[in-house]
Design a protein around this motif. Structure first.
Motif, PDB file in Angstrom:
ATOM      1  N   THR A   5       0.835  -1.210   0.000  1.00  0.00           N
ATOM      2  CA  THR A   5       0.000   0.000   0.000  1.00  0.00           C
ATOM      3  C   THR A   5       0.862   1.250   0.000  1.00  0.00           C
ATOM      4  O   THR A   5       0.663   2.172  -0.797  1.00  0.00           O
ATOM      5  N   SER A  13       2.684   1.720  -3.240  1.00  0.00           N
ATOM      6  CA  SER A  13       1.752   2.190  -4.279  1.00  0.00           C
ATOM      7  C   SER A  13       1.520   3.685  -4.168  1.00  0.00           C
ATOM      8  O   SER A  13       1.479   4.398  -5.176  1.00  0.00           O
ATOM      9  N   ARG A  14       1.377   4.169  -2.928  1.00  0.00           N
ATOM     10  CA  ARG A  14       1.159   5.603  -2.738  1.00  0.00           C
ATOM     11  C   ARG A  14       2.424   6.378  -3.109  1.00  0.00           C
ATOM     12  O   ARG A  14       2.365   7.415  -3.749  1.00  0.00           O
ATOM     13  N   GLN A  15       3.593   5.845  -2.674  1.00  0.00           N
ATOM     14  CA  GLN A  15       4.837   6.604  -2.888  1.00  0.00           C
ATOM     15  C   GLN A  15       5.250   6.653  -4.353  1.00  0.00           C
ATOM     16  O   GLN A  15       5.912   7.596  -4.768  1.00  0.00           O
ATOM     17  N   GLU A  59       2.953   6.586  -6.713  1.00  0.00           N
ATOM     18  CA  GLU A  59       1.743   7.119  -7.349  1.00  0.00           C
ATOM     19  C   GLU A  59       1.165   6.137  -8.352  1.00  0.00           C
ATOM     20  O   GLU A  59       0.911   6.471  -9.516  1.00  0.00           O
ATOM     21  N   PHE A  84      -5.258   1.771   0.687  1.00  0.00           N
ATOM     22  CA  PHE A  84      -4.785   2.446  -0.528  1.00  0.00           C
ATOM     23  C   PHE A  84      -5.838   3.438  -1.018  1.00  0.00           C
ATOM     24  O   PHE A  84      -5.545   4.594  -1.322  1.00  0.00           O
ATOM     25  N   SER A 141      -6.541   6.385   1.370  1.00  0.00           N
ATOM     26  CA  SER A 141      -5.500   7.415   1.412  1.00  0.00           C
ATOM     27  C   SER A 141      -5.364   8.139   0.067  1.00  0.00           C
ATOM     28  O   SER A 141      -4.379   8.832  -0.170  1.00  0.00           O
ATOM     29  N   GLY A 166      -5.679   6.641  -3.176  1.00  0.00           N
ATOM     30  CA  GLY A 166      -5.413   5.805  -4.354  1.00  0.00           C
ATOM     31  C   GLY A 166      -6.696   5.596  -5.146  1.00  0.00           C
ATOM     32  O   GLY A 166      -7.784   5.539  -4.562  1.00  0.00           O
TER      33      GLY A 166
END
Ligand SMILES: Nc1ncnc2c1ncn2[C@@H]1O[C@H](COP(=O)(O)OP(=O)(O)O)[C@@H](O)[C@H]1O
Ligand SMILES: NC(=O)OP(=O)(O)O
Length: 310
Positions: A216, A219-221, A223, A280, A283, A285
């Protein structure tokens, strides 16, 4: 689409749970074919993977050879699993990509994940690693200072600390490799757990981070447009194991959060996966999926799996 794909243990061991090097190479070859299809469909892919069986095996080998060689710490064992699994994945991925006419460079990063040194998980181990053992073996190991947990019909398993992942230190390197056209393998085994070192930089700490929760963050870092958690079931199921069992298709994050809080998902199996995909989307995603390995390309197109949307 930029996709982060998390491979579960089921994608890296034989279906009966055996995990000899040959079994792992064979299972990873199958996983690589599915990943290559995703790449051939035009997606940019970052692969991450679990390491529970492998890191436990290395730790056990260490302990068994302690009369000859000084044992190394659990974070070193985790780093070793990133090396061996990453190496095996790279060989398999290059072959599978070439077979799909989708050849591209592949790189594995030895990669770290920051945790909190005061995370209560350090005094309350929950992450199952290594081989299963009998109740008698577990009792003997517990008397020797280890923590073991009854995992049901398969037997008992050693458990170790599993703190919350807070930051992927090496995410900028992942992004740089993606920008150069690499298929990247990163944050295997949830990343090597580290805390800030007072001298600067980081130092390892003894733990095994949950790879779904790290996926997760990764994936955020980077993008990512989509987080895919690949396991051995096509959907997360409500009423799992009951006559009322109902597979979950598309679901809003708030609804999935309510099912999590109602205790619908197996602790240590489906729960971290649905937690990861829900986080995800919560936040920011756009979309996340839990599905089986064979369905990942269809799931990327929205065709199957438990699909979480805002
Ligand atoms: N509610 C649920 N829906 C679907 N699968 C569930 C559920 N609860 C527990 N499971 C179990 O979770 C398993 C997947 O978790 P796990 O074996 O830890 O995956 P992996 O090793 O691929 O990461 C499934 O095979 C299934 O037996
Ligand atoms: N580190 C980790 O989560 O490994 P498994 O998925 O193999 O349990």
């Amino acid at each position: 689409m930029r996709i982060v794909l998390a491979l579960g243990g089921n994608a890296m061991t034989a279906s009966d749970g055996r995990s000899t090097p040959d079994d792992q190479r064979a299972a990873i070859a199958v996983a690589a074919e599915h990943i290559a299809r995703l790449v051939a469909a035009g997606h940019e892919v970052v692969v991450t993977h679990g390491n529970g069986p492998q890191v436990g095996n290395i730790l056990l080998k260490n302990e068994l050879s302690a009369h000859r060689l000084t044992p190394v710490s659990l974070d070193w064992c985790g780093a070793q699993t990133q090396g061996t699994i990453g190496f095996t994945l790279m060989n398999a991925l290059e072959r599978a990509l070439a077979a799909q006419d989708a050849a591209r460079p592949v790189a594995t990063l030895v990669s770290r994940t920051v945790v909190d040194a005061d995370d209560p998980a350090f005094t309350s181990p929950t992450k199952a690693i290594g081989p299963y053992g009998s109740a008698d073996h577990a009792a003997a190991m517990t008397a020797a200072g280890q923590a073991w947990r009854d995992e049901g019909p398969k037997g008992w398993r050693r458990v170790v600390a599993s703190p919350e992942p807070l930051q992927i230190v090496d995410a900028p390197a992942v992004a740089a490799l993606l920008a150069q056209g690499f298929l990247v393998v990163s944050s295997g085994g949830g990343g090597i757990p580290v805390v800030p070192d007072p001298r600067g930089g980081y130092q390892g700490v003894e733990a095994v981070i949950d790879k779904d929760l790290t996926a997760t963050l990764l994936s955020r870092q980077v993008e990512a447009d989509l987080l895919v958690i690949a396991t051995d079931v096509e959907h997360a199921v409500l009423g799992w194991g009951t006559p009322q069992a109902r597979p979950l298709g598309q679901v809003r994050a708030a609804e999935l959060r309510a099912h999590i809080e109602a205790g619908e998902f197996g602790v240590g199996s489906m729960l971290p996966k649905v937690e990861a995909v829900t986080r995800f989307v919560e936040s920011g995603g756009p979309r996340a999926v839990v599905t089986d390995l064979a369905s990942i390309t269809e799931a990327a197109d929205g065709g199957t799996g438990t699909v979480v949307v805002p």
